[in-house]
Design an enzyme around this catalytic site. Structure first.
Site, mmCIF file in Angstrom:
data_model
loop_
_atom_site.group_PDB
_atom_site.id
_atom_site.type_symbol
_atom_site.label_atom_id
_atom_site.label_comp_id
_atom_site.label_asym_id
_atom_site.label_seq_id
_atom_site.Cartn_x
_atom_site.Cartn_y
_atom_site.Cartn_z
ATOM 1 N N GLU A 111 -28.322 84.627 11.147
ATOM 2 C CA GLU A 111 -28.622 83.257 11.596
ATOM 3 C C GLU A 111 -27.355 82.395 11.621
ATOM 4 O O GLU A 111 -26.641 82.280 10.601
ATOM 5 C CB GLU A 111 -29.698 82.628 10.678
ATOM 6 C CG GLU A 111 -30.020 81.196 11.096
ATOM 7 C CD GLU A 111 -31.324 80.651 10.537
ATOM 8 O OE1 GLU A 111 -32.060 81.401 9.859
ATOM 9 O OE2 GLU A 111 -31.589 79.461 10.775
ATOM 10 N N ASP B 146 -41.011 81.157 6.813
ATOM 11 C CA ASP B 146 -41.251 80.005 5.936
ATOM 12 C C ASP B 146 -40.840 78.714 6.657
ATOM 13 O O ASP B 146 -41.023 77.615 6.129
ATOM 14 C CB ASP B 146 -40.570 80.163 4.568
ATOM 15 C CG ASP B 146 -39.058 80.235 4.656
ATOM 16 O OD1 ASP B 146 -38.512 80.292 5.778
ATOM 17 O OD2 ASP B 146 -38.409 80.247 3.578
ATOM 18 N N GLU C 233 -34.002 86.441 1.974
ATOM 19 C CA GLU C 233 -32.664 85.956 2.299
ATOM 20 C C GLU C 233 -31.631 86.436 1.280
ATOM 21 O O GLU C 233 -31.925 86.503 0.086
ATOM 22 C CB GLU C 233 -32.665 84.416 2.342
ATOM 23 C CG GLU C 233 -33.610 83.850 3.401
ATOM 24 C CD GLU C 233 -33.607 82.328 3.479
ATOM 25 O OE1 GLU C 233 -32.822 81.668 2.744
ATOM 26 O OE2 GLU C 233 -34.393 81.788 4.277
ATOM 27 N N ASP D 154 -42.494 86.224 5.485
ATOM 28 C CA ASP D 154 -41.277 85.670 4.888
ATOM 29 C C ASP D 154 -41.542 85.349 3.414
ATOM 30 O O ASP D 154 -42.522 84.656 3.089
ATOM 31 C CB ASP D 154 -40.932 84.376 5.633
ATOM 32 C CG ASP D 154 -39.447 84.175 5.790
ATOM 33 O OD1 ASP D 154 -38.671 85.010 5.290
ATOM 34 O OD2 ASP D 154 -39.064 83.183 6.442
ATOM 35 N N LYS E 66 -39.644 89.710 4.598
ATOM 36 C CA LYS E 66 -38.255 89.316 4.834
ATOM 37 C C LYS E 66 -37.784 88.476 3.667
ATOM 38 O O LYS E 66 -38.552 87.669 3.130
ATOM 39 C CB LYS E 66 -38.138 88.504 6.133
ATOM 40 C CG LYS E 66 -36.724 87.977 6.377
ATOM 41 C CD LYS E 66 -36.552 87.393 7.759
ATOM 42 C CE LYS E 66 -36.997 85.959 7.879
ATOM 43 N NZ LYS E 66 -36.323 85.012 6.977
HETATM 44 O O1 KIV Z 1 -38.508 81.059 8.667
HETATM 45 C C1 KIV Z 1 -38.158 81.453 9.787
HETATM 46 O O2 KIV Z 1 -38.773 81.154 10.817
HETATM 47 C C2 KIV Z 1 -36.965 82.299 9.852
HETATM 48 C C3 KIV Z 1 -36.374 82.549 11.199
HETATM 49 C C4 KIV Z 1 -35.674 81.356 11.678
HETATM 50 C C5 KIV Z 1 -35.494 83.757 11.191
HETATM 51 O O3 KIV Z 1 -36.505 82.738 8.851
#
Ligand code: KIV
Length: 282
Positions: A185, A47, A118, A86, A116
């Site tokens: 991160e 994202d 968070e 994401d 993915k």
């Molecule tokens: O959104 C993204 O690119 C990420 C990476 C920095 C891990 O979450």
């Protein structure tokens, strides 16, 4: 040469063999093709596209429709890489049911292989719901950009013993809930090393030191293509913004000076046909 896409089993096996995992972000067809040809095993459609592609000042405004649009392009541009989509802000924080519906769209409509999201303990139930439905989940801990306002800025996380223990427990909760990998991160390198040793699934670091099982970088940061800001953890392997500007300046001056196009970039008909054409048109 492997013809099928990299699977989560392949990624877990890489950790077991001590083979490092080099993950990168991509947001469109041509870059996905280049990354896939270069042999990147995981492409994350992050994202981060909100900032490096769409020009927002954080990842928070990114929508499901934005993400679906770009994930589809990256899937079309890749054949071998594992494509991770994401989950944008508010597509899963509202509970496992919303998360399931939205994550399902990434696999079913866009062709991603996993998603993915968070968070740690607080999203463990959601991770379990998705994995039980057959949707592989990559976790993301530490400086999670969707919690920017909660953190009060982009700050290193896990610096106190209590915060470090919380992150270790979050990582364990994600693994127990079925996550196949965890992004770490902007946390101290020693903490990332400890988490990496304690988990059986791969850790992928960004600003988390060299001891993670893999590394991820935002493509625009490592290519020097994002003019606004380069984070400290990023290494620039190219300076593409400068190359693009130089190329554009050269184009402008050649057009203005009448140097471009030449015969080579032009098309012509047979001279006799052209004389007929000019006499017919009077
Ligand atoms: O959104 C993204 O690119 C990420 C990476 C920095 C891990 O979450």
């Amino acid at each position: 040469m492997m013809e099928r896409r990299v699977s989560i089993t392949d990624l877990k096996a890489m950790k077991k063999r001590g083979e490092k995992i080099a993950m990168l972000t991509a947001y469109d067809y041509p870059t996905a093709r280049i990354l896939d040809d270069a042999g990147v095993p995981i492409i994350l459609v992050g994202d981060s596209l909100g900032m490096v592609v769409l020009g927002y000042d954080s990842t928070i405004p990114v929508t499901m429709e934005d993400m679906l649009h770009h994930v589809k392009a990256v899937v079309r541009g890749s054949r071998r890489a594992h494509v991770v989509a994401d989950m944008p802000f508010m597509s899963y924080q509202t509970g496992p049911e919303d998360a399931l519906r939205n994550a399902g769209r990434f696999l079913k409509e866009a062709g991603a292989q996993s998603v993915k999201l968070e968070g740690g303990v607080r999203v463990a139930e959601t991770v379990r719901t998705l994995t039980e439905a057959g949707i592989p989940v990559m976790g993301h801990l530490g400086l999670t950009p969707q919690s920017l306002h909660q953190f009060g800025g982009y700050k290193v996380q896990g610096k106190t013993p209590a915060a470090a223990i919380r992150l270790l427990n979050d990582a364990r909760a994600l693994e127990e809930a079925g996550a196949y990998a965890v992004v770490l991160e902007t946390i101290p390198a020693q903490l990332a090393k400890l988490i990496t040793e304690r988990l059986s699934v791969p850790t992928i670091g960004i600003g988390a030191g060299p001891e993670c099982d893999g590394q991820v970088q935002v493509l625009h940061d490592m290519l020097g293509l994002y003019p606004d800001f380069t984070p400290r953890h990023a290494k620039q392997y190219a300076r593409l913004a400068e190359s693009v500007r130089e190329a554009v300046e050269a184009y402008i001056s050649e057009v203005c000076d009448g140097v471009f196009p030449t015969e080579r970039e032009s098309f012509a008909v047979d001279e006799s046909l052209f004389s007929e054409l000019t006499s017919a048109s009077g």
